[in-house]
Design an enzyme around this catalytic site. Structure first.
Site, PDB file in Angstrom:
ATOM      1  N   LYS A  90       3.252  -4.308 -56.247  1.00  0.00           N
ATOM      2  CA  LYS A  90       3.121  -3.378 -57.379  1.00  0.00           C
ATOM      3  C   LYS A  90       3.712  -3.930 -58.675  1.00  0.00           C
ATOM      4  O   LYS A  90       3.221  -3.656 -59.756  1.00  0.00           O
ATOM      5  CB  LYS A  90       3.775  -2.035 -57.043  1.00  0.00           C
ATOM      6  N   GLU A 112       3.421   8.346 -62.780  1.00  0.00           N
ATOM      7  CA  GLU A 112       3.539   9.334 -61.713  1.00  0.00           C
ATOM      8  C   GLU A 112       3.869   8.575 -60.442  1.00  0.00           C
ATOM      9  O   GLU A 112       3.576   7.388 -60.318  1.00  0.00           O
ATOM     10  CB  GLU A 112       2.246  10.117 -61.555  1.00  0.00           C
ATOM     11  N   SER A 371       1.202  -7.113 -48.320  1.00  0.00           N
ATOM     12  CA  SER A 371       1.442  -6.458 -49.614  1.00  0.00           C
ATOM     13  C   SER A 371       2.900  -6.146 -49.882  1.00  0.00           C
ATOM     14  O   SER A 371       3.315  -6.064 -51.033  1.00  0.00           O
ATOM     15  CB  SER A 371       0.605  -5.176 -49.710  1.00  0.00           C
TER      16      SER A 371
HETATM   17  C1  LIG Z   1       1.694   1.104 -52.737  1.00  0.00           C
HETATM   18  C2  LIG Z   1       1.517   0.136 -51.653  1.00  0.00           C
HETATM   19  C3  LIG Z   1       0.259  -0.093 -51.045  1.00  0.00           C
HETATM   20  C4  LIG Z   1      -0.982   0.697 -51.384  1.00  0.00           C
HETATM   21  O1  LIG Z   1      -1.426   0.606 -52.693  1.00  0.00           O
HETATM   22  P1  LIG Z   1      -2.719  -0.227 -53.105  1.00  0.00           P
HETATM   23  O2  LIG Z   1      -2.946   0.160 -54.508  1.00  0.00           O
HETATM   24  O3  LIG Z   1      -3.840   0.186 -52.185  1.00  0.00           O
HETATM   25  O4  LIG Z   1      -2.387  -1.659 -52.932  1.00  0.00           O
HETATM   26  C5  LIG Z   1       0.158  -1.065 -50.065  1.00  0.00           C
HETATM   27  N1  LIG Z   1       1.236  -1.775 -49.665  1.00  0.00           N
HETATM   28  C6  LIG Z   1       2.452  -1.572 -50.213  1.00  0.00           C
HETATM   29  C7  LIG Z   1       3.593  -2.391 -49.715  1.00  0.00           C
HETATM   30  C8  LIG Z   1       2.635  -0.616 -51.214  1.00  0.00           C
HETATM   31  O5  LIG Z   1       3.849  -0.435 -51.750  1.00  0.00           O
END
Ligand SMILES: *Cc1c(COP(=O)(O)O)cnc(C)c1O
Length: 387
Positions: A90, A112, A371
């Site tokens: 993010k 938000e 992610s």
């Molecule tokens: C917020 C988040 C997501 C989901 O958000 P996307 O916009 O779909 O990427 C996925 N993995 C992690 C670790 C997150 O913090």
């Protein structure tokens, strides 16, 4: 794909901007500035500087030798967004948008947040860039995520609990939009995923594309060829669109998005308008957005980015679901075999990769977009496994 008429802000029939005129003016102004700065050499240098010095990029594309052996099929590589400052992808988007906000002369950033992850990333970068930071959060969510509220406050943000409606994410979005309409001259609305009215999905994709820009270069260095599949989890779709972007025009690379089985937006959704844009949405019999549920807070959203909606209907990308049990098993397996505790969101991608890898040959390659890291989820998993 060539049949699709390119309309600004549309991906096939998805996307667009369905908002009141006063908000449309603000979005037009934002788009104008995005176009003006995104390819500006000085802006790009500044973005790259903070990605390197603050976020810690480039992050590695790690060959996961033990999990490759355990799964017995394709070679598995992990794109390590978990190693970024604040522990997830993010921050890439947040840094990009704050630099844009500064160029636009904004003094105040609003956002938000649902579970708090986007709020924490925004508060982090606002502290570093010395911007006033207001985070709208459903009152119910502030109670369930008290520690994230404290984190944001430590970082100097003001968290505003929203008790209208059900006191959840949707109500926080409405409050943030009202703030923006009133204060747009001084305020920048920092959106956290590849969703929302045009131009937000394009802005978020632009800043998250660094993921596949790096992974493509890295896999070519390590293997001398492209991967056979890239796998990412999808909530709103920002880490996935960033992980896919530089492979969309490489037809040999399968692009696979993984959803929770109780939030199967792309697998079961129908075209509809939600939060000011058109995408695939999960609807109930009356045509209202259906409540979703995921053990991973970041994947709990009834809509999905417009570009994923288009990649799905055009057939360029595949979207699949995994069960909570598969996710929990993947969370534990990656931890024990590679010494990497994944976020529960990312564990969705790991869970599907396990099934796919076993069907592939040993000379094929999978990239899993990791992610985020799972430290935030350890207590929750502890509680779930005790039961
Ligand atoms: C917020 C988040 C997501 C989901 O958000 P996307 O916009 O779909 O990427 C996925 N993995 C992690 C670790 C997150 O913090």
């Amino acid at each position: 794909m060539s049949e699709v008429k390119e309309r600004e802000g549309y991906f096939g029939d998805f996307g667009g901007s369905f908002v009141p005129p006063e908000l449309q003016e603000v979005l037009d102004y934002l788009y104008e500035n995005f176009v003006r700065f995104k390819d500006d050499p000085q802006f790009k240098d500044e973005f790259n500087y903070y990605l390197k010095e603050y976020v810690g990029r480039e992050n590695p594309l790690t060959f996961a030798s033990r999990i490759t052996e355990a799964w017995g099929g394709a070679k598995v590589y992990l794109k390590r967004e978990d190693l970024n400052h604040t522990g997830a992808h993010k921050i890439n988007n947040v840094v990009g948008q704050i630099l844009l906000a500064k160029r636009m002369g904004a003094k105040r950033v609003i956002a938000e947040t649902g579970a708090g992850q986007h709020g924490v990333a925004t508060a982090t970068a606002c502290a570093m860039f010395n911007m006033e930071c207001i985070i709208y959060m459903g009152a119910e969510d502030t109670r369930r995520q008290a520690l994230n509220v404290f984190r944001m406050e430590l970082l100097g943000a003001k968290v505003v609990p929203v008790s209208s409606g059900q006191g959840r994410l949707k109500d926080a979005v409405d409050a943030a939009l009202n703030d923006l309409i009133e204060n747009y001259k001084t305020t920048f609305y920092l959106l956290g995923s590849a969703v929302g009215p045009h131009p937000f999905p394009s802005i978020v994709k632009h800043f998250q594309s660094i993921i596949s820009e790096e992974s493509k270069r890295q896999i070519l260095e390590k293997e001398g060829r492209l991967p056979d599949a890239v796998i990412a989890c999808t909530g709103g779709g920002s880490n996935a669109i960033g992980a896919f972007a530089h492979y969309v025009n490489e037809p040999s690379v399968r692009l696979i998005g993984v959803e929770p089985e109780l939030a199967p937006t792309l697998t079961q959704g129908v075209p509809s308008i939600i939060h000011g844009f058109k995408c695939l949405v999960l609807l109930d019999e009356e045509g209202n957005p259906k409540p979703t549920y995921s053990i991973a807070a970041g994947l709990d959203y009834p809509g999905i980015g417009p570009e994923h909606s288009y990649l799905k209907v055009s057939g360029r990308a595949e979207y699949v679901t995994v069960s909570n049990d598969e996710v929990l098993a993947a969370f534990q397996e990656l931890s024990a075999t590679e010494g990497i505790i994944p976020a529960l969101e990312s564990a969705h991608a790991v869970a599907y990769a396990k099934k796919l890898a076993a069907t592939m040959s040993k000379d094929q390659i999978i990239i899993i977009n990791l992610s985020g890291r799972g430290d935030k989820d350890v207590e929750q998993v502890f509680q779930m496994l005790k039961k």
